[in-house]
Motif scaffolding. Structure first.
Motif, PDB file in Angstrom:
ATOM      1  N   MET A   1      23.473   3.496  -6.293  1.00 38.18           N
ATOM      2  CA  MET A   1      24.466   4.469  -6.833  1.00 38.18           C
ATOM      3  C   MET A   1      23.838   5.524  -6.436  1.00 38.18           C
ATOM      4  SD  MET A   1      24.905   4.906 -10.875  1.00 38.18           S
ATOM      5  CE  MET A   1      25.887   6.455 -11.453  1.00 38.18           C
ATOM      6  N   THR A   2      24.771   6.447  -5.981  1.00 34.38           N
ATOM      7  CA  THR A   2      24.479   7.701  -5.494  1.00 34.38           C
ATOM      8  C   THR A   2      24.206   8.970  -6.510  1.00 34.38           C
ATOM      9  OG1 THR A   2      25.806   7.233  -3.509  1.00 34.38           O
ATOM     10  CG2 THR A   2      25.383   9.623  -3.921  1.00 34.38           C
ATOM     11  N   ARG A   3      23.305   9.554  -6.502  1.00 31.06           N
ATOM     12  CA  ARG A   3      23.152  10.669  -7.470  1.00 31.06           C
ATOM     13  C   ARG A   3      23.803  11.744  -6.920  1.00 31.06           C
ATOM     14  NH1 ARG A   3      17.313  12.774  -9.062  1.00 31.06           N
ATOM     15  NH2 ARG A   3      18.158  14.898  -9.955  1.00 31.06           N
ATOM     16  N   LEU A   4      24.463  12.727  -8.069  1.00 31.73           N
ATOM     17  CA  LEU A   4      25.427  13.896  -7.752  1.00 31.73           C
ATOM     18  C   LEU A   4      24.659  14.777  -8.149  1.00 31.73           C
ATOM     19  CD1 LEU A   4      28.229  14.578  -6.332  1.00 31.73           C
ATOM     20  CD2 LEU A   4      28.981  14.509  -8.844  1.00 31.73           C
ATOM     21  N   LEU A   5      24.670  16.028  -7.303  1.00 35.03           N
ATOM     22  CA  LEU A   5      23.909  17.517  -7.628  1.00 35.03           C
ATOM     23  C   LEU A   5      24.975  18.364  -7.455  1.00 35.03           C
ATOM     24  CD1 LEU A   5      20.688  17.149  -5.461  1.00 35.03           C
ATOM     25  CD2 LEU A   5      21.036  16.943  -7.838  1.00 35.03           C
ATOM     26  N   THR A   6      25.002  19.519  -8.221  1.00 36.32           N
ATOM     27  CA  THR A   6      26.066  20.640  -8.226  1.00 36.32           C
ATOM     28  C   THR A   6      25.174  21.866  -7.731  1.00 36.32           C
ATOM     29  OG1 THR A   6      27.293  19.321  -9.695  1.00 36.32           O
ATOM     30  CG2 THR A   6      27.675  21.563  -9.567  1.00 36.32           C
ATOM     31  N   PRO A   7      25.694  22.587  -7.117  1.00 37.47           N
ATOM     32  CA  PRO A   7      25.052  23.977  -6.903  1.00 37.47           C
ATOM     33  C   PRO A   7      25.251  24.751  -8.234  1.00 37.47           C
ATOM     34  CG  PRO A   7      26.589  23.532  -5.169  1.00 37.47           C
ATOM     35  CD  PRO A   7      26.764  22.381  -6.006  1.00 37.47           C
ATOM     36  N   GLN A   8      24.166  25.530  -8.503  1.00 28.74           N
ATOM     37  CA  GLN A   8      23.994  26.813  -9.206  1.00 28.74           C
ATOM     38  C   GLN A   8      23.753  27.889  -8.846  1.00 28.74           C
ATOM     39  OE1 GLN A   8      20.823  26.726 -12.195  1.00 28.74           O
ATOM     40  NE2 GLN A   8      19.792  25.103 -10.925  1.00 28.74           N
ATOM     41  N   ALA A   9      24.194  28.984  -9.210  1.00 31.83           N
ATOM     42  CA  ALA A   9      24.178  30.422  -8.866  1.00 31.83           C
ATOM     43  C   ALA A   9      22.718  30.613  -8.641  1.00 31.83           C
ATOM     44  CB  ALA A   9      24.684  31.698  -9.669  1.00 31.83           C
ATOM     45  N   LEU A  10      22.342  31.383  -7.486  1.00 33.79           N
ATOM     46  CA  LEU A  10      20.836  31.561  -7.072  1.00 33.79           C
ATOM     47  C   LEU A  10      20.702  32.786  -7.590  1.00 33.79           C
ATOM     48  CD1 LEU A  10      18.265  31.129  -5.619  1.00 33.79           C
ATOM     49  CD2 LEU A  10      19.333  32.570  -3.448  1.00 33.79           C
ATOM     50  N   ILE A 142       2.538  30.479  12.089  1.00 32.47           N
ATOM     51  CA  ILE A 142       2.396  30.219  13.219  1.00 32.47           C
ATOM     52  C   ILE A 142       1.011  29.993  13.474  1.00 32.47           C
ATOM     53  CG2 ILE A 142       2.763  30.768  15.829  1.00 32.47           C
ATOM     54  CD1 ILE A 142       5.128  30.785  14.427  1.00 32.47           C
ATOM     55  N   GLY A 143       0.505  28.610  13.959  1.00 39.41           N
ATOM     56  CA  GLY A 143      -0.841  28.268  13.886  1.00 39.41           C
ATOM     57  C   GLY A 143      -0.901  26.778  14.263  1.00 39.41           C
ATOM     58  N   GLY A 144      -2.028  26.241  14.301  1.00 44.12           N
ATOM     59  CA  GLY A 144      -2.412  25.243  14.787  1.00 44.12           C
ATOM     60  C   GLY A 144      -2.384  23.816  13.433  1.00 44.12           C
ATOM     61  N   GLY A 145      -2.480  22.793  13.748  1.00 44.08           N
ATOM     62  CA  GLY A 145      -2.193  21.873  12.609  1.00 44.08           C
ATOM     63  C   GLY A 145      -1.117  21.365  12.176  1.00 44.08           C
ATOM     64  N   ALA A 146      -0.772  20.312  11.617  1.00 43.49           N
ATOM     65  CA  ALA A 146       0.318  19.812  11.170  1.00 43.49           C
ATOM     66  C   ALA A 146       0.621  20.742   9.822  1.00 43.49           C
ATOM     67  CB  ALA A 146       0.097  18.377  10.555  1.00 43.49           C
ATOM     68  N   ASN A 147       1.856  21.266   9.761  1.00 45.94           N
ATOM     69  CA  ASN A 147       2.247  21.887   8.501  1.00 45.94           C
ATOM     70  C   ASN A 147       3.652  21.471   8.129  1.00 45.94           C
ATOM     71  OD1 ASN A 147       2.100  24.090   6.558  1.00 45.94           O
ATOM     72  ND2 ASN A 147       3.280  25.489   7.864  1.00 45.94           N
ATOM     73  N   LEU A 148       3.894  20.473   8.121  1.00 43.83           N
ATOM     74  CA  LEU A 148       5.172  19.806   7.850  1.00 43.83           C
ATOM     75  C   LEU A 148       5.000  18.493   7.181  1.00 43.83           C
ATOM     76  CD1 LEU A 148       8.383  19.600   8.075  1.00 43.83           C
ATOM     77  CD2 LEU A 148       8.432  18.685  10.320  1.00 43.83           C
ATOM     78  N   GLN A 149       5.532  18.494   6.106  1.00 47.91           N
ATOM     79  CA  GLN A 149       5.429  17.012   5.509  1.00 47.91           C
ATOM     80  C   GLN A 149       7.002  16.721   5.109  1.00 47.91           C
ATOM     81  OE1 GLN A 149       3.158  17.430   2.037  1.00 47.91           O
ATOM     82  NE2 GLN A 149       1.182  16.789   3.163  1.00 47.91           N
ATOM     83  N   GLU A 150       7.440  15.366   5.470  1.00 48.29           N
ATOM     84  CA  GLU A 150       8.703  15.019   4.961  1.00 48.29           C
ATOM     85  C   GLU A 150       9.044  13.824   4.094  1.00 48.29           C
ATOM     86  OE1 GLU A 150      10.443  13.877   9.110  1.00 48.29           O
ATOM     87  OE2 GLU A 150      10.997  15.908   9.313  1.00 48.29           O
ATOM     88  N   HIS A 151       9.940  13.854   3.459  1.00 47.01           N
ATOM     89  CA  HIS A 151       9.951  12.793   2.470  1.00 47.01           C
ATOM     90  C   HIS A 151      11.613  12.293   2.682  1.00 47.01           C
ATOM     91  CE1 HIS A 151       9.747  10.150  -1.167  1.00 47.01           C
ATOM     92  NE2 HIS A 151      10.919  10.571  -1.356  1.00 47.01           N
ATOM     93  N   TRP A 152      11.681  10.957   3.092  1.00 42.95           N
ATOM     94  CA  TRP A 152      13.007  10.372   3.079  1.00 42.95           C
ATOM     95  C   TRP A 152      13.363   9.705   1.768  1.00 42.95           C
ATOM     96  CZ3 TRP A 152      16.419  11.216   7.105  1.00 42.95           C
ATOM     97  CH2 TRP A 152      15.889  11.959   8.306  1.00 42.95           C
ATOM     98  N   PHE A 153      14.661  10.006   1.061  1.00 41.22           N
ATOM     99  CA  PHE A 153      14.934   9.297   0.029  1.00 41.22           C
ATOM    100  C   PHE A 153      15.327   7.842   0.079  1.00 41.22           C
ATOM    101  CE2 PHE A 153      15.675  13.731  -1.069  1.00 41.22           C
ATOM    102  CZ  PHE A 153      14.747  13.945  -2.255  1.00 41.22           C
ATOM    103  N   ASP A 154      14.921   6.826  -0.524  1.00 44.38           N
ATOM    104  CA  ASP A 154      15.528   5.469  -0.466  1.00 44.38           C
ATOM    105  C   ASP A 154      16.993   5.546  -0.564  1.00 44.38           C
ATOM    106  OD1 ASP A 154      13.022   4.386   0.229  1.00 44.38           O
ATOM    107  OD2 ASP A 154      12.568   4.159  -2.057  1.00 44.38           O
ATOM    108  N   THR A 155      17.590   6.317  -1.481  1.00 43.48           N
ATOM    109  CA  THR A 155      18.781   6.493  -1.945  1.00 43.48           C
ATOM    110  C   THR A 155      19.111   7.874  -2.034  1.00 43.48           C
ATOM    111  OG1 THR A 155      18.762   4.557  -3.507  1.00 43.48           O
ATOM    112  CG2 THR A 155      20.690   5.808  -3.693  1.00 43.48           C
ATOM    113  N   PRO A 156      20.175   8.189  -0.778  1.00 45.82           N
ATOM    114  CA  PRO A 156      20.438   9.581  -0.423  1.00 45.82           C
ATOM    115  C   PRO A 156      21.348  10.047  -1.723  1.00 45.82           C
ATOM    116  CG  PRO A 156      21.018   8.217   1.206  1.00 45.82           C
ATOM    117  CD  PRO A 156      20.702   7.253   0.190  1.00 45.82           C
TER     118      PRO A 156
END
Length: 163
Positions: A1-10, A142-156
């Motif tokens: 089942m897909t979860r639905l997200l609705t934008p709100q004002a920033l 801007i610099g050395g080393g890993a500065n990115l972590q990603e998380h992939w959802f099992d269910t988009p």
């Protein structure tokens, strides 16, 4: 089942747990340039573990609703600011952290003239302009080393047009 997200004002108060809203609101802090320019001073907290601040230009493809959110990322070593080089709406997607993974994603609709600065380590979606051009100035570490972590959802998740 897909979860639905609705934008709100920033709105700065609602976005505060994730970072800073960059906009020229209220009375300028200083009047400069012979009285012809209002300076809205020091609007973001740039935070880097090491390295230096760099300025890049991103050119992102516009998205169309419904939008699939299948991945979020974060940068543990530095904040990341996105300043649009256009006058269009765009989406800002953030989430709290729960045991090293994004939890409770929220979607904000940035108005023309609004940018954001994600605090260091905040989970966020990829750049999401709604119209061309998708040009943004980005200030980040801007610099050395890993500065990115990603998380992939099992269910988009799905983001609808909402407001």
């Amino acid at each position: 089942m897909t979860r639905l997200l609705t934008p709100q004002a920033l709105i700065a108060a609602d976005f505060a747990p994730f970072g800073d809203v960059l906009e020229a609101t209220g009375t300028a802090d200083k009047i400069i340039n012979q009285g012809l320019c209002g300076r809205h001073h020091d609007r973001a907290q740039l935070d880097f573990a090491d390295g230096r601040a760099g300025l890049s230009i991103f050119d992102a493809e516009p998205r169309s609703f419904p939008i699939t959110l299948d991945m979020m990322e974060r940068h543990p070593d530095g904040s990341q600011a996105f300043v649009p080089m256009h006058q269009n709406h765009w989406l800002v997607i953030v989430a709290t952290d729960h045991n090293g993974a994004p939890a409770k994603p929220q979607v904000f609709l940035a108005a023309p003239g609004q940018g954001v600065n994600y605090h260091r380590g905040v989970w966020h979606g990829v750049l999401c302009p709604l119209h061309a051009p998708g040009l943004f100035t980005v200030v980040d570490r801007i610099g050395g080393g890993a500065n990115l972590q990603e998380h992939w959802f099992d269910t988009p998740l799905t983001i609808n047009a909402g407001i």
